[in-house]
Design an enzyme around this catalytic site. Structure first.
Site, PDB file in Angstrom:
ATOM      1  N   ASP A   1       0.870  -1.181   0.000  1.00  0.00           N
ATOM      2  CA  ASP A   1       0.000   0.000   0.000  1.00  0.00           C
ATOM      3  C   ASP A   1       0.909   1.233   0.000  1.00  0.00           C
ATOM      4  O   ASP A   1       1.560   1.541   1.003  1.00  0.00           O
ATOM      5  CB  ASP A   1      -0.877  -0.046   1.263  1.00  0.00           C
ATOM      6  CG  ASP A   1      -1.897   1.090   1.315  1.00  0.00           C
ATOM      7  OD1 ASP A   1      -1.675   2.114   0.642  1.00  0.00           O
ATOM      8  OD2 ASP A   1      -2.886   0.941   2.046  1.00  0.00           O
ATOM      9  N   HIS A   2       0.918   1.920  -1.121  1.00  0.00           N
ATOM     10  CA  HIS A   2       1.875   3.021  -1.278  1.00  0.00           C
ATOM     11  C   HIS A   2       1.502   4.231  -0.417  1.00  0.00           C
ATOM     12  O   HIS A   2       2.291   5.158  -0.260  1.00  0.00           O
ATOM     13  CB  HIS A   2       1.941   3.425  -2.755  1.00  0.00           C
ATOM     14  CG  HIS A   2       3.268   3.991  -3.172  1.00  0.00           C
ATOM     15  ND1 HIS A   2       4.168   4.532  -2.276  1.00  0.00           N
ATOM     16  CD2 HIS A   2       3.845   4.108  -4.380  1.00  0.00           C
ATOM     17  CE1 HIS A   2       5.240   4.963  -2.932  1.00  0.00           C
ATOM     18  NE2 HIS A   2       5.065   4.712  -4.202  1.00  0.00           N
ATOM     19  N   ARG A   3       0.302   4.218   0.169  1.00  0.00           N
ATOM     20  CA  ARG A   3      -0.043   5.330   1.056  1.00  0.00           C
ATOM     21  C   ARG A   3       0.802   5.279   2.323  1.00  0.00           C
ATOM     22  O   ARG A   3       1.119   6.301   2.910  1.00  0.00           O
ATOM     23  CB  ARG A   3      -1.531   5.273   1.437  1.00  0.00           C
ATOM     24  CG  ARG A   3      -2.456   5.524   0.259  1.00  0.00           C
ATOM     25  CD  ARG A   3      -3.888   5.268   0.646  1.00  0.00           C
ATOM     26  NE  ARG A   3      -4.067   3.924   1.187  1.00  0.00           N
ATOM     27  CZ  ARG A   3      -5.203   3.485   1.710  1.00  0.00           C
ATOM     28  NH1 ARG A   3      -6.244   4.268   1.775  1.00  0.00           N
ATOM     29  NH2 ARG A   3      -5.298   2.245   2.176  1.00  0.00           N
TER      30      ARG A   3
END
Ligand code: CAO
Length: 438
Positions: A408-410
């Protein structure tokens, strides 16, 4: 006496816009602040509120017209209500603003694994602003749907048709939480597939056969259907030299078998991942955007995707860090067996912090697994291959295990993902590190 309603100044930096929608027609009774037009500018769609009240005598613009400050919009016979000071139309945030809204949508507590049966959807909690409104307001075709520009923008971003949303405010006004509740309900629709466009009639092209969607397939579709559009995910690839590990696996395999386990790559990877999770705690976390917090988990339960006749199931191996590889080989064997014989309980499939999906027993050189949200990363394992690798003086045949890490790049940056996966590879390549780290 008739008065003119002219377009006020558009949002800062917008000299002109084009009329997206005219929201009133001649003969309508116009209330102060009632939205009259939707105008699309370079940055946003804005609603223009009326600054006069009365009866609309004439509408001077139509959809598609280019308009700017001062354009004559309406002629209105005023009803004697005081005229409000001209107001700037409320602009929705420009698209360049961080589009955090979709992630803000409170999701029902997602099953810790994709494959748990769909949980009953909790009734939406009443919010303070909520005023009881009729269950459904009759909305005439083309009539105004009461919602603020920010609510309209949220609905657009989430692909929600406001005409389908129940407005809980006075006179059916739709709030942000109404839109979010609508999305939640849609995501948890009985089909598990949400609101989808109708399919064509395939029987026009040839014979077709229909089967009911199984509960496992429905739960998988529902969970992955939520994860994929809501989690911006990236996949990092790497490969580990497992030649030495394979030698050790062969050597110690009988010890695992004597205890009822199977010393497979997956069992070893469970332990390796647990050590990596301790070193990189952000991979053992969840993102709570509603509270603006990161939830770090001090426990370490890892889900393992199991291919079963009923479909994909993800039982969770508990407290992986505290178990030896031999223990893990037994636990994994037992859970996979339970999964294949349809004996898993809901508890067996909940509480995972991270997932592993090993397709290597079947084949393939690499794949991009989908993050099992609200977890933030998943390790994909492909088939070990023999490759010629340069050892500094010659090429030598080595067994190489392809690994992929979707994250999850967040919450996780690419550099962290590369470091995490590299560390996994290093431990796999030097199993002695397992003993050093435990
Ligand atoms: N490379 C080469 N061979 C591999 C391998 C790999 N990465 N992983 C497993 N194998 C081999 C095993 O060594 C075993 O070989 P033998 O039969 O000669 O001993 C064989 O493949 C079968 O392994 P296994 O399935 O018994 O054991 P495992 O612990 O490796 O895997 C499990 C367990 C549950 C992960 C696996 O059975 C499974 O179901 N995999 C599918 C997961 C899946 O569907 N993922 C997709 C999810 S997203 O759609």
């Amino acid at each position: 006496m008739p008065s003119e309603f002219r377009l006020p100044k558009l949002a800062e930096g917008d000299a002109t816009g084009s009329v997206a929608k005219v929201l009133v027609q001649a003969g309508d009774t116009l209330a102060l602040d009632q939205s009259v037009l939707e105008i699309e500018t370079d940055k946003a769609v804005v609603e223009v509120p009326a600054t006069v009240a009365g009866t609309v005598e004439a509408v001077h613009v139509k959809a598609g017209d280019e308009v700017s400050e001062g354009t004559l919009v309406l002629t209105v016979t005023e009803s004697g209500v005081a005229t409000a000071a001209p107001a700037e139309p409320a602009a929705a945030p420009a698209p360049s603003a961080p589009a955090a809204q979709p992630a803000e949508v409170p999701e029902p507590e997602a099953p810790a694994v994709a494959e748990a049966p769909p949980a009953p959807v909790p009734a939406p909690e009443p919010t303070p602003e909520r005023v009881q409104a009729p269950a459904s307001l009759p909305r005439r075709e083309g009539s105004r749907i009461p919602a603020a520009p920010s609510v309209r923008r949220l609905a657009r971003e989430l692909g929600v048709d406001l005409a389908q949303v129940h407005g809980s405010g006075p006179a059916g006004r739709i709030s942000r939480s109404d839109v979010k509740t609508h999305v939640r309900t849609r995501q948890a629709s009985p089909t598990g597939f949400g609101a989808l466009p109708a399919l064509p009639d395939f029987s026009r092209f040839g014979p077709v056969r229909r089967e009911p969607v199984s509960a496992v397939r429905r739960a998988t579709a529902q969970h992955l259907g939520q994860s994929w559009p809501n989690v911006p995910q990236v996949t990092q690839f790497d490969a580990a030299d497992v030649t030495e590990l394979e030698r050790l696996r062969r050597l110690h395999g009988p010890a695992a078998e004597a205890r009822g386990g199977k010393l497979t790559v997956t069992a070893v990877l469970l332990k390796v991942v647990a050590i990596a999770l301790r070193k990189f705690p952000q991979f053992c976390a969840s993102l709570d955007l509603q509270q603006g917090e990161i939830v770090y988990k001090d426990y370490m339960h890892i889900g393992v995707a199991v291919d079963t006749p009923r479909g994909l199931l993800v039982p969770v191996v508990r407290d992986v860090e505290q178990q030896s590889i031999l223990d893990l080989s037994v636990a994994l064997n037992a859970l996979a067996e339970k999964a294949r014989s349809a004996k898993l309980s809901l508890d067996d499939m909940q509480g995972g912090c991270f997932s592993i999906s090993n397709l290597g027993g079947i084949g393939g050189t690499g794949f991009t697994p989908i993050v099992n949200s609200p977890e933030v990363a998943i390790l994909g394992v492909s088939r070990t291959q023999v490759e010629a690798r340069w050892d500094g003086s010659a090429f030598a045949p080595r067994q190489v295990l392809p690994l992929s890490l979707s994250y999850d790049h967040r919450l996780i940056d690419g550099a962290d993902a590369a470091r995490f996966l590299r560390y996994v590879c290093e431990v796999v390549e030097s199993p002695f590190l397992l003993a050093l780290e435990v």
